[in-house]
Design an enzyme around this catalytic site. Structure first.
Site, mmCIF file in Angstrom:
data_model
loop_
_atom_site.group_PDB
_atom_site.id
_atom_site.type_symbol
_atom_site.label_atom_id
_atom_site.label_comp_id
_atom_site.label_asym_id
_atom_site.label_seq_id
_atom_site.Cartn_x
_atom_site.Cartn_y
_atom_site.Cartn_z
ATOM 1 C CD GLN A 12 -3.102 -0.747 2.217
ATOM 2 O OE1 GLN A 12 -4.026 0.015 2.003
ATOM 3 N NE2 GLN A 12 -2.950 -1.368 3.371
ATOM 4 C CG ASP A 38 13.981 -13.274 1.046
ATOM 5 O OD1 ASP A 38 13.349 -12.652 1.931
ATOM 6 O OD2 ASP A 38 14.301 -14.470 1.148
ATOM 7 C CB THR A 64 0.520 -6.049 7.238
ATOM 8 O OG1 THR A 64 0.117 -6.441 5.918
ATOM 9 C CG2 THR A 64 1.721 -5.114 7.140
ATOM 10 C CB THR A 103 2.122 -1.219 13.598
ATOM 11 O OG1 THR A 103 0.739 -1.409 13.893
ATOM 12 C CG2 THR A 103 2.921 -2.197 14.445
ATOM 13 C CE1 TYR A 127 2.084 -6.156 11.454
ATOM 14 C CE2 TYR A 127 0.622 -5.003 12.969
ATOM 15 C CZ TYR A 127 1.428 -5.004 11.844
ATOM 16 O OH TYR A 127 1.583 -3.846 11.122
#
Length: 297
Positions: A12, A38, A64, A103, A127
């Site tokens: 995104q 990678d 994510t 995040t 996460y």
């Protein structure tokens, strides 16, 4: 010439970075997705960085899938911790800076009020734990770092809440949407613009990086809203723009009414004053980003 290496270029934020940097002739950039690099391979990272010799590395790559992460622990840490570590180490070796996206999930979500950069972290799932480990790895590996924590990301590319709501609105007359989780929806294009602005400012000096204000910054949208409130705004805009004949009936539900494998923070509201003060970057205007919903379908 500022040289920028972008990882996660198909995500995104990564896709927005590519689009925006194409109109920045003063910046040379190399955009790579996981098929080209990678980031979990230390040797591949070293080779790419040594070949390109970037001034700035922007790491927009991440695992994510919050719920899948609960069972994909090894993969989550490989992408969210090890990859950023290798990129930061490589940046340090060639004298580059690294901008790394993190995040709101590094917090427990239990605080009353906005989360500031200095607040204690306490992730509640794999996460968030793996992203926090990535932050720490970047900080330890390269002193020239910007950690950009964000939340509720949406954009024209990839899977996100806005696209899901537009799809469901055409299939159902009513929807139950979580109303007791609050955050700041953040447009991916605004995140990309913020990263480019930071990259420009930390390299815009006679002595590269000397005047930079490195560290952790919060960047997300205003006004803060619940998922339920966010969805209603999406539907209202979609009706205004002719994408929906009418809005589905939106019913607010509690988190317990929509169980998920991973726990979501009840409070994802981030204080964005620091990034505005230091870099003159305002909070994301998520309502404005919904004015062209045809681009999301």
């Amino acid at each position: 010439m500022v040289k920028v290496l972008i990882t996660g270029s198909n995500g995104q934020v990564g896709s927005c970075l590519v689009k925006q940097l194409q109109s920045c002739p003063e910046i040379e950039f190399l955009a790579v997705d996981r098929n080209k690099l990678d980031i979990t391979s230390e040797q591949d990272v070293i080779k790419t960085v040594n070949d390109f010799l970037p001034t700035i590395i922007i790491n927009a790559a991440a695992h994510t899938a919050v719920d899948k992460a609960e069972n994909e622990v090894e993969l989550s840490y490989a992408i969210n911790r090890d990859g950023p570590k290798y990129l930061a180490q490589a940046a340090e070796k060639v004298g580059a800076a690294i901008l790394h996206i993190s995040t709101d999930y590094v917090f427990s979500g239990d605080k009353q009020g906005l989360y500031s950069e200095s607040d204690s972290v306490s992730p509640q799932g794999v996460y968030g734990e793996s992203k926090l480990a990535g932050e720490e790895a970047v900080i330890n590996a390269c002193p020239r770092h910007i950690i950009l924590r964000t939340a509720w990301v949406f954009g024209e590319d990839g899977n996100n809440f806005v696209k899901t709501m537009l799809r469901l609105a055409k299939q159902r007359d009513s929807l139950g949407i979580v109303a007791d989780q609050f955050g700041g929806p953040t447009y991916a294009g605004d995140i990309a613009a913020a990263l480019i602005e930071i990259a420009t400012k930390i390299t815009d000096s006679d002595n590269l990086f000397d005047t930079a204000d490195y560290g952790i910054y919060h960047f997300s949208g205003l006004p803060h809203v619940s998922w339920c409130g966010f969805s209603q705004e999406i539907f209202n805009k979609a009706v205004e723009q002719g994408l929906l004949i009418k809005s589905p009936d939106v019913k607010g539900i509690k988190t317990e009414g929509y169980p998920t494998p991973a726990k979501r923070p009840a409070n994802s509201t981030l204080n964005t004053n620091k990034i505005t003060t230091v870099f003159n970057i305002p909070a994301s205007n998520w309502q404005l980003a919904l004015d062209h919903l045809v681009d999301y379908v």
